[in-house]
Scaffold this motif. Structure first.
Motif, PDB file in Angstrom:
ATOM      1  N   GLU A 112     -63.392 -35.231  -3.804  1.00  0.00           N
ATOM      2  CA  GLU A 112     -63.199 -33.815  -4.198  1.00  0.00           C
ATOM      3  C   GLU A 112     -63.204 -33.385  -2.314  1.00  0.00           C
ATOM      4  OE1 GLU A 112     -65.996 -31.429  -6.647  1.00  0.00           O
ATOM      5  OE2 GLU A 112     -67.522 -32.147  -4.828  1.00  0.00           O
ATOM      6  N   ARG A 113     -63.312 -32.027  -1.677  1.00  0.00           N
ATOM      7  CA  ARG A 113     -62.976 -31.289  -0.638  1.00  0.00           C
ATOM      8  C   ARG A 113     -63.105 -30.198  -0.871  1.00  0.00           C
ATOM      9  NH1 ARG A 113     -58.982 -31.626   4.480  1.00  0.00           N
ATOM     10  NH2 ARG A 113     -60.515 -31.728   5.432  1.00  0.00           N
ATOM     11  N   THR A 114     -64.158 -29.613  -0.372  1.00  0.00           N
ATOM     12  CA  THR A 114     -64.752 -28.562   0.171  1.00  0.00           C
ATOM     13  C   THR A 114     -64.394 -27.430   1.232  1.00  0.00           C
ATOM     14  OG1 THR A 114     -67.126 -29.130   0.365  1.00  0.00           O
ATOM     15  CG2 THR A 114     -66.149 -28.798  -2.693  1.00  0.00           C
ATOM     16  N   GLY A 115     -64.133 -26.577   1.002  1.00  0.00           N
ATOM     17  CA  GLY A 115     -63.986 -25.811   2.324  1.00  0.00           C
ATOM     18  C   GLY A 115     -63.057 -26.475   3.270  1.00  0.00           C
ATOM     19  N   GLY A 116     -62.493 -27.469   3.528  1.00  0.00           N
ATOM     20  CA  GLY A 116     -61.069 -28.032   3.654  1.00  0.00           C
ATOM     21  C   GLY A 116     -61.857 -28.276   4.784  1.00  0.00           C
ATOM     22  N   SER A 117     -63.246 -29.391   4.059  1.00  0.00           N
ATOM     23  CA  SER A 117     -63.982 -29.635   5.363  1.00  0.00           C
ATOM     24  C   SER A 117     -64.600 -31.438   5.065  1.00  0.00           C
ATOM     25  CB  SER A 117     -64.930 -29.147   6.178  1.00  0.00           C
ATOM     26  OG  SER A 117     -66.130 -29.817   6.505  1.00  0.00           O
ATOM     27  N   VAL A 118     -65.517 -31.146   4.185  1.00  0.00           N
ATOM     28  CA  VAL A 118     -66.539 -32.541   3.900  1.00  0.00           C
ATOM     29  C   VAL A 118     -65.999 -33.340   2.670  1.00  0.00           C
ATOM     30  CG1 VAL A 118     -68.647 -33.094   2.556  1.00  0.00           C
ATOM     31  CG2 VAL A 118     -68.748 -32.081   4.909  1.00  0.00           C
ATOM     32  N   SER A 119     -65.933 -33.763   2.335  1.00  0.00           N
ATOM     33  CA  SER A 119     -64.924 -34.561   0.983  1.00  0.00           C
ATOM     34  C   SER A 119     -65.916 -35.567   0.549  1.00  0.00           C
ATOM     35  CB  SER A 119     -63.757 -35.904   1.528  1.00  0.00           C
ATOM     36  OG  SER A 119     -63.183 -36.066   0.164  1.00  0.00           O
ATOM     37  N   THR A 120     -66.214 -36.100  -0.829  1.00  0.00           N
ATOM     38  CA  THR A 120     -66.912 -37.152  -2.129  1.00  0.00           C
ATOM     39  C   THR A 120     -66.608 -37.763  -2.520  1.00  0.00           C
ATOM     40  OG1 THR A 120     -68.987 -35.201  -1.499  1.00  0.00           O
ATOM     41  CG2 THR A 120     -68.938 -36.805  -2.938  1.00  0.00           C
ATOM     42  N   LEU A 121     -66.336 -38.987  -2.333  1.00  0.00           N
ATOM     43  CA  LEU A 121     -65.653 -39.987  -3.538  1.00  0.00           C
ATOM     44  C   LEU A 121     -66.950 -40.296  -4.180  1.00  0.00           C
ATOM     45  CD1 LEU A 121     -63.425 -41.662  -3.920  1.00  0.00           C
ATOM     46  CD2 LEU A 121     -64.427 -43.142  -2.142  1.00  0.00           C
ATOM     47  N   THR A 122     -66.861 -40.321  -5.847  1.00  0.00           N
ATOM     48  CA  THR A 122     -67.109 -40.601  -6.543  1.00  0.00           C
ATOM     49  C   THR A 122     -66.732 -41.350  -7.281  1.00  0.00           C
ATOM     50  OG1 THR A 122     -68.352 -38.259  -6.600  1.00  0.00           O
ATOM     51  CG2 THR A 122     -68.839 -39.561  -8.904  1.00  0.00           C
ATOM     52  N   VAL A 149     -72.284 -43.500  -7.920  1.00  0.00           N
ATOM     53  CA  VAL A 149     -72.763 -43.190  -6.918  1.00  0.00           C
ATOM     54  C   VAL A 149     -71.713 -42.289  -6.151  1.00  0.00           C
ATOM     55  CG1 VAL A 149     -73.160 -45.833  -6.047  1.00  0.00           C
ATOM     56  CG2 VAL A 149     -70.627 -44.820  -5.774  1.00  0.00           C
ATOM     57  N   GLU A 150     -71.799 -41.729  -4.743  1.00  0.00           N
ATOM     58  CA  GLU A 150     -71.042 -40.640  -4.185  1.00  0.00           C
ATOM     59  C   GLU A 150     -71.061 -41.020  -2.458  1.00  0.00           C
ATOM     60  OE1 GLU A 150     -71.956 -36.090  -6.229  1.00  0.00           O
ATOM     61  OE2 GLU A 150     -72.492 -36.969  -3.989  1.00  0.00           O
ATOM     62  N   LEU A 151     -69.999 -41.108  -2.136  1.00  0.00           N
ATOM     63  CA  LEU A 151     -69.526 -41.598  -0.429  1.00  0.00           C
ATOM     64  C   LEU A 151     -69.193 -40.391  -0.221  1.00  0.00           C
ATOM     65  CD1 LEU A 151     -68.021 -45.111  -1.218  1.00  0.00           C
ATOM     66  CD2 LEU A 151     -70.402 -44.434  -1.321  1.00  0.00           C
ATOM     67  N   ARG A 152     -69.761 -39.604   1.109  1.00  0.00           N
ATOM     68  CA  ARG A 152     -69.792 -38.705   1.793  1.00  0.00           C
ATOM     69  C   ARG A 152     -68.611 -39.188   3.116  1.00  0.00           C
ATOM     70  NH1 ARG A 152     -72.235 -33.807   2.826  1.00  0.00           N
ATOM     71  NH2 ARG A 152     -71.750 -32.502   5.435  1.00  0.00           N
ATOM     72  N   CYS A 153     -67.762 -38.182   3.462  1.00  0.00           N
ATOM     73  CA  CYS A 153     -67.018 -38.027   4.165  1.00  0.00           C
ATOM     74  C   CYS A 153     -66.790 -37.037   5.284  1.00  0.00           C
ATOM     75  CB  CYS A 153     -65.441 -38.311   4.387  1.00  0.00           C
ATOM     76  SG  CYS A 153     -64.729 -38.031   5.485  1.00  0.00           S
ATOM     77  N   ASP A 154     -67.025 -36.674   6.161  1.00  0.00           N
ATOM     78  CA  ASP A 154     -67.299 -35.270   7.324  1.00  0.00           C
ATOM     79  C   ASP A 154     -66.628 -35.924   8.086  1.00  0.00           C
ATOM     80  OD1 ASP A 154     -69.681 -33.605   8.528  1.00  0.00           O
ATOM     81  OD2 ASP A 154     -67.812 -32.779   8.284  1.00  0.00           O
ATOM     82  N   PRO A 155     -64.795 -34.895   8.142  1.00  0.00           N
ATOM     83  CA  PRO A 155     -63.905 -35.281   9.104  1.00  0.00           C
ATOM     84  C   PRO A 155     -63.680 -34.304  10.266  1.00  0.00           C
ATOM     85  CG  PRO A 155     -63.150 -33.596   7.032  1.00  0.00           C
ATOM     86  CD  PRO A 155     -64.605 -34.212   7.054  1.00  0.00           C
ATOM     87  N   LEU A 176     -57.286 -35.286   5.249  1.00  0.00           N
ATOM     88  CA  LEU A 176     -58.596 -36.718   4.772  1.00  0.00           C
ATOM     89  C   LEU A 176     -57.433 -37.867   3.740  1.00  0.00           C
ATOM     90  CD1 LEU A 176     -61.791 -35.376   4.498  1.00  0.00           C
ATOM     91  CD2 LEU A 176     -60.897 -37.131   3.100  1.00  0.00           C
ATOM     92  N   TYR A 177     -58.427 -38.741   4.455  1.00  0.00           N
ATOM     93  CA  TYR A 177     -57.717 -39.650   3.400  1.00  0.00           C
ATOM     94  C   TYR A 177     -58.911 -40.863   2.958  1.00  0.00           C
ATOM     95  CZ  TYR A 177     -53.067 -38.832   5.518  1.00  0.00           C
ATOM     96  OH  TYR A 177     -52.293 -37.301   6.735  1.00  0.00           O
ATOM     97  N   TRP A 178     -58.702 -41.412   1.639  1.00  0.00           N
ATOM     98  CA  TRP A 178     -59.719 -42.370   1.440  1.00  0.00           C
ATOM     99  C   TRP A 178     -59.127 -43.275   1.764  1.00  0.00           C
ATOM    100  CZ3 TRP A 178     -64.951 -42.147   1.689  1.00  0.00           C
ATOM    101  CH2 TRP A 178     -65.766 -41.295   1.812  1.00  0.00           C
ATOM    102  N   TYR A 179     -60.004 -44.661   1.808  1.00  0.00           N
ATOM    103  CA  TYR A 179     -59.108 -45.913   1.615  1.00  0.00           C
ATOM    104  C   TYR A 179     -60.143 -46.440   1.233  1.00  0.00           C
ATOM    105  CZ  TYR A 179     -54.015 -45.002   3.593  1.00  0.00           C
ATOM    106  OH  TYR A 179     -53.037 -44.308   3.613  1.00  0.00           O
ATOM    107  N   ARG A 180     -59.765 -47.519   0.543  1.00  0.00           N
ATOM    108  CA  ARG A 180     -60.873 -49.305   0.630  1.00  0.00           C
ATOM    109  C   ARG A 180     -60.782 -50.651   1.235  1.00  0.00           C
ATOM    110  NH1 ARG A 180     -62.057 -50.566  -5.244  1.00  0.00           N
ATOM    111  NH2 ARG A 180     -60.200 -51.147  -6.117  1.00  0.00           N
ATOM    112  N   GLN A 181     -61.262 -51.003   1.688  1.00  0.00           N
ATOM    113  CA  GLN A 181     -61.105 -52.229   2.124  1.00  0.00           C
ATOM    114  C   GLN A 181     -61.773 -53.466   2.258  1.00  0.00           C
ATOM    115  OE1 GLN A 181     -61.053 -52.846   6.776  1.00  0.00           O
ATOM    116  NE2 GLN A 181     -60.089 -53.824   6.622  1.00  0.00           N
TER     117      GLN A 181
END
Lengths: 112, 115
Positions: free
Chosen positions: B68-78, B19-25, B32-37
């Motif tokens: 990973e994070r590209t362009g200092g913006s969007v991040s993807t958690l795989t 699965v791929e999860l996307r974050c647009d800060p 940018l941080y990823w946490y899970r709950q």
């Protein structure tokens, strides 16, 4: 690893009663933040404390940072039903990382 | 954008799938941080990005997790070869600097269910 203990885990109060949650670390903190998470929602930043012994107020909420910078508290005066949610402290230990270590949270239930 | 955007909001996947999860800060936020709950639990740190680099990956639970994070913006958690214990809400947060002065702004999260 670094851990932040928070007590109590759960508190049920009648509307109008006061509420306090405590956060404790075994090591000195760089700073501490507090967040509120409503049921089904995401954490929302409330405040940051940086200085030893610092006290900050936001309306009915009072935040304190201990003199040794190892503990903190959040006190709510005269709770309202809108205060319902989980309150998390989040600690920063300094050094190379900027990550926050979240406490275990205190779930506050307010009965009208 | 006005806030931190995460997609999808819900994901149900079969055990063993990737699965791929996307974050647009928030625009301009460098950290940018990823946490899970997990249900009824606290927030578990996964990874921290400053710009495109990840100075702290210490929270990733296993080598099945990557980000990973590209362009200092969007991040993807795989998450590869998902397991049932991966079921949780994955939260992304951003802050304008390293968060030393500013709090985190969280997205609404991705609820991942592995069946």
């Amino acid at each position: 690893g670094q851990q932040v203990m928070q007590i109590p885990q759960y508190q049920h109060v009648q509307e109008g009663e006061d509420f306090t949650t405590y956060c404790n670390s075994s090591t000195t903190l760089s700073n501490i933040q507090w967040y509120k998470q409503r049921p089904g929602g995401h954490p929302v930043f409330l405040i940051q404390l940086v200085k030893s012994g610092e006290v900050k107020k936001q309306k009915r909420l009072t935040f304190q940072f201990g003199e040794a910078k190892k503990n903190s508290s959040l006190h709510i005066t005269a709770t309202q039903t809108t205060d319902v949610g989980t309150y998390f402290c989040a600690a920063r230990y300094g050094g190379a990382t900027n990550k926050l270590i979240f406490g275990t949270g205190t779930l506050l239930a307010v009965q009208p | 954008g006005a806030g931190v955007s995460q997609s999808p909001s819900n994901k149900v996947t079969e055990k063993g799938k990737d699965v791929e999860l996307r974050c647009d800060p928030i625009s301009g936020h460098t950290a940018l941080y990823w946490y899970r709950q997990s249900l009824g639990q606290g927030l578990e740190f996964l990874i921290y990005f400053q710009g495109n680099s990840a100075p702290d990956k210490s929270g990733l639970p296993s080598d099945r997790f990557s980000a990973e994070r590209t362009g200092g913006s969007v991040s993807t958690l795989t998450i590869q070869r998902t397991q049932q214990e991966d079921s949780a809400v994955y939260l992304c947060a951003s802050s304008s600097r390293g968060g030393g002065t500013y709090g985190y702004t969280f997205g609404s999260g991705t609820r991942l269910t592995v069946v």
